[in-house]
Design a protein around this motif. Structure first.
Motif, PDB file in Angstrom:
ATOM      1  N   HIS A  40       0.759  -1.133  -0.073  1.00 40.69           N
ATOM      2  CA  HIS A  40       0.109   0.007   0.038  1.00 40.69           C
ATOM      3  C   HIS A  40       1.031   1.379  -0.112  1.00 40.69           C
ATOM      4  CE1 HIS A  40      -3.598  -2.154   0.695  1.00 40.69           C
ATOM      5  NE2 HIS A  40      -3.329  -2.725   1.770  1.00 40.69           N
ATOM      6  N   THR A  41       0.512   2.292  -0.511  1.00 38.41           N
ATOM      7  CA  THR A  41       1.176   3.460  -0.675  1.00 38.41           C
ATOM      8  C   THR A  41       0.300   4.632  -0.047  1.00 38.41           C
ATOM      9  OG1 THR A  41       0.245   4.330  -3.014  1.00 38.41           O
ATOM     10  CG2 THR A  41       2.413   2.988  -2.764  1.00 38.41           C
ATOM     11  N   GLN A  42      -0.946   4.451   0.252  1.00 35.56           N
ATOM     12  CA  GLN A  42      -1.806   5.392   0.949  1.00 35.56           C
ATOM     13  C   GLN A  42      -2.628   4.712   2.061  1.00 35.56           C
ATOM     14  OE1 GLN A  42      -4.144   6.569  -2.692  1.00 35.56           O
ATOM     15  NE2 GLN A  42      -2.892   8.542  -2.437  1.00 35.56           N
ATOM     16  N   VAL A  44      -6.184   6.006   4.538  1.00 38.89           N
ATOM     17  CA  VAL A  44      -7.328   7.136   4.817  1.00 38.89           C
ATOM     18  C   VAL A  44      -7.426   7.018   6.262  1.00 38.89           C
ATOM     19  CG1 VAL A  44      -9.583   7.601   4.414  1.00 38.89           C
ATOM     20  CG2 VAL A  44      -8.490   6.580   2.432  1.00 38.89           C
ATOM     21  N   GLU A  70       1.586   7.542   2.426  1.00 41.00           N
ATOM     22  CA  GLU A  70       0.806   9.053   2.285  1.00 41.00           C
ATOM     23  C   GLU A  70      -0.445   8.960   3.065  1.00 41.00           C
ATOM     24  OE1 GLU A  70      -1.390  11.666  -1.012  1.00 41.00           O
ATOM     25  OE2 GLU A  70       0.061   9.883  -1.518  1.00 41.00           O
ATOM     26  N   ILE A  72      -4.277  10.195   3.618  1.00 41.12           N
ATOM     27  CA  ILE A  72      -5.524  11.143   3.226  1.00 41.12           C
ATOM     28  C   ILE A  72      -6.206  11.410   4.398  1.00 41.12           C
ATOM     29  CG2 ILE A  72      -7.378  11.222   1.591  1.00 41.12           C
ATOM     30  CD1 ILE A  72      -5.787   9.043  -0.145  1.00 41.12           C
ATOM     31  N   HIS A  85     -14.473   6.122   1.278  1.00 38.15           N
ATOM     32  CA  HIS A  85     -13.540   6.760   0.381  1.00 38.15           C
ATOM     33  C   HIS A  85     -12.513   5.608  -0.005  1.00 38.15           C
ATOM     34  CE1 HIS A  85     -11.209  10.149  -1.383  1.00 38.15           C
ATOM     35  NE2 HIS A  85     -10.190   9.633  -0.615  1.00 38.15           N
ATOM     36  N   THR A  86     -12.221   4.910   1.081  1.00 33.20           N
ATOM     37  CA  THR A  86     -11.346   3.760   0.761  1.00 33.20           C
ATOM     38  C   THR A  86     -11.821   2.865  -0.273  1.00 33.20           C
ATOM     39  OG1 THR A  86     -11.054   3.994   3.256  1.00 33.20           O
ATOM     40  CG2 THR A  86     -10.041   2.082   2.375  1.00 33.20           C
ATOM     41  N   ASN A  89     -12.177   4.462  -3.822  1.00 32.69           N
ATOM     42  CA  ASN A  89     -10.817   4.751  -4.627  1.00 32.69           C
ATOM     43  C   ASN A  89      -9.945   3.587  -4.620  1.00 32.69           C
ATOM     44  OD1 ASN A  89     -11.185   7.847  -5.245  1.00 32.69           O
ATOM     45  ND2 ASN A  89     -12.102   7.670  -3.257  1.00 32.69           N
ATOM     46  N   ASN A  90     -10.352   2.483  -4.076  1.00 32.57           N
ATOM     47  CA  ASN A  90      -9.649   1.416  -4.217  1.00 32.57           C
ATOM     48  C   ASN A  90      -8.127   1.579  -3.522  1.00 32.57           C
ATOM     49  OD1 ASN A  90      -9.491  -1.440  -4.823  1.00 32.57           O
ATOM     50  ND2 ASN A  90      -8.442  -1.154  -6.670  1.00 32.57           N
ATOM     51  N   ILE A  91      -8.243   1.981  -2.294  1.00 32.67           N
ATOM     52  CA  ILE A  91      -7.111   2.387  -1.407  1.00 32.67           C
ATOM     53  C   ILE A  91      -6.870   1.078  -0.631  1.00 32.67           C
ATOM     54  CG2 ILE A  91      -6.046   3.979   0.256  1.00 32.67           C
ATOM     55  CD1 ILE A  91      -7.618   6.173  -1.057  1.00 32.67           C
ATOM     56  N   CYS A  94      -7.328   1.861   5.979  1.00 36.43           N
ATOM     57  CA  CYS A  94      -7.872   3.046   6.572  1.00 36.43           C
ATOM     58  C   CYS A  94      -7.933   2.851   8.138  1.00 36.43           C
ATOM     59  CB  CYS A  94      -9.464   3.250   5.934  1.00 36.43           C
ATOM     60  SG  CYS A  94     -10.590   2.232   6.550  1.00 36.43           S
TER      61      CYS A  94
END
Length: 457
Positions: A40-42, A44, A70, A72, A85-86, A89-91, A94
């Motif tokens: 993972h890079t992000q 939430v 990162e 968010i 949001h997770t 946006n396929n993050i 979270c």
């Protein structure tokens, strides 16, 4: 660190003695480390309206960013918006910082990695990971943090899909929880006239506790609906992932009865779909799902466990007696009290008398959850004994996936160990008062024989 804050489905404890900014920073480092190992890079993060939540969010973010991930930051929002949001946006990673419906001096963390809720052993092992990181130097990678407002996107996504057949007038009681920040705007956007009760976010919960599972917390909403032109009342818990519903006459429609309505609706579009429900639900839930052509699957209590089971069996819908409802059909499969309320109104807006639709849902004589306080570890030990030795004379079968649930021709009885507090949870349902009395008596005798305890039920 106090190991007792690492619960079965999340992390939860008292602020500041058990949960504090230092704890949040270490947790952020541990979650950032896990996220990095999974590619993972992000990450939430969002938080509820409690006094301690902003400082916990700040330190959690710093810990995650220290690992080069990162962040968010979507700010103060209901927990479902963090999941939204997770997923949208396929993050995949979270954390929602929330004390949910716990007292004001509590706070906690609901976590997801790789698109799956962190629960059970995965929560417990964070304790040792955080202990190890305490002794390790910071990586000081200081990845960036972006702050965004996703409330308009969330409302727009729901309004684009959920359509009411006619305008409705409803009352909303957020119990001064964070749901009040979104609910009035969402339901007005859906075409409702909305009366608001306690929708100002106030971490001291000055009016009543934000927990619609307790009938006392619904008294203000019931009074308002009965004495105004409102057709229905919707109530949300502290972080708005659970929904309570009251009708025009003041009847509370408990979540297992709601689930029957949602099941019938979903099965019209997804014939033969699997629907998951927990062991605390009425026997009518499984019967009605099958009558509507669906596959009924009873599972263990716990929002993380239901979500995981739904993924395993590709279920279209899931629900718990506690009020967590999970729509996969037309949504993302996470628990969301706000979205559930929207789907409820979509169904009942087809009628001129929504309360009649809800009150016609099948219901037997039943008890709420009855809790027997015990010492730490005792409830699980007792359940193990009951599963091995208990005899319930008139039961037609015993289900032991979570505690012991005895199914009868005319009702059910349940004893299970809570995964969050040291209590034995009991629940009973009978076709009539006589059935209910008999089933309770069998459980009382069983508990006296195998635990030596006299319970008043």
């Amino acid at each position: 660190m106090n190991p007792s804050v690492f619960k079965a489905y999340d992390i939860r404890g008292i602020v500041p003695s058990q949960i504090n900014p230092e704890f949040a920073f270490l947790l952020g480092r541990a979650l950032g480390q896990r996220a990095k190992s999974l590619g993972h890079t992000q990450f939430v993060i969002g938080f509820d309206g409690r006094h301690s939540s902003p400082s916990l969010a700040e330190k959690l973010s710093a810990g995650i960013r220290d690992q080069g991930i990162e962040v968010i930051n979507i700010g103060m929002v209901p927990t479902p918006l963090v999941y939204f949001h997770t997923y949208a946006n396929n993050i995949g990673a979270c954390v929602a910082i929330t004390g949910s419906h716990n007292p004001p001096d509590y706070n906690g963390f609901k976590m997801m990695l790789d698109g799956k809720a962190i629960y059970g052993e995965s929560v417990a092992s964070l304790y040792t990971e955080m202990q190890a990181l305490e002794k390790q130097a910071l990586l000081a990678q200081n990845a960036k943090e972006t702050t965004i407002n996703i409330i308009p996107d969330y409302i727009s996504r729901i309004v684009s899909d959920v359509k009411l057949k006619r305008p409705m007038r409803i009352a909303i009681d957020a119990g001064n929880g964070v749901g009040g920040k979104v609910a009035p705007e969402l339901f007005r956007a859906l075409g409702c006239e909305v009366d608001t009760l306690f929708c100002e976010v106030d971490a001291d919960f000055p009016n009543h506790h934000p927990d619609p599972a307790d009938p006392h917390n619904l008294e203000d909403l019931i009074h308002h609906v009965k004495t105004t032109d409102c057709e229905l009342g919707l109530a949300f818990d502290g972080d708005a992932d659970r929904l309570g519903v009251v009708t025009k006459s003041g009847e509370i429609i408990w979540p297992d009865r709601q689930l029957i309505l949602y099941s019938q609706d979903v099965l019209k579009r997804v014939p033969g779909a699997t629907i998951v429900f927990d062991v605390k639900c009425s026997r009518h839930v499984g019967e009605q799902i099958e009558a509507a052509g669906g596959k009924a699957l009873m599972w263990q209590t716990g929002h993380s466990l239901i979500k995981q089971k739904m993924k395993e069996v590709d279920a279209a819908l899931g629900g718990e007696m506690s009020g967590h409802t999970f729509f996969k059909e037309r949504w993302y499969g996470f628990d969301d009290g706000l979205y559930t309320g929207a789907r409820l109104l979509e169904i009942v807006s087809a009628s001129d008398n929504p309360s009649a639709i809800l009150e016609a849902l099948p219901q037997d004589q039943n008890t709420p959850e009855l809790k027997v306080e015990m010492q730490e570890g005792q409830p699980h030990a007792l359940i193990k004994v009951l599963q091995e030795k208990a005899v319930l004379p008139t039961a037609k079968r015993l289900i032991t996936i979570d505690g012991i649930r005895a199914e009868y021709e005319d009702g059910f009885g349940l004893a299970r160990a809570s995964n969050t507090t040291p209590v034995l949870v009991l629940r009973f349902e009978g076709r009539n008062e006589e059935s209910l009395r008999r089933i309770k008596a069998e459980f009382k005798a069983m508990l006296k024989e195998h635990a030596g305890i006299e319970v008043t039920i």
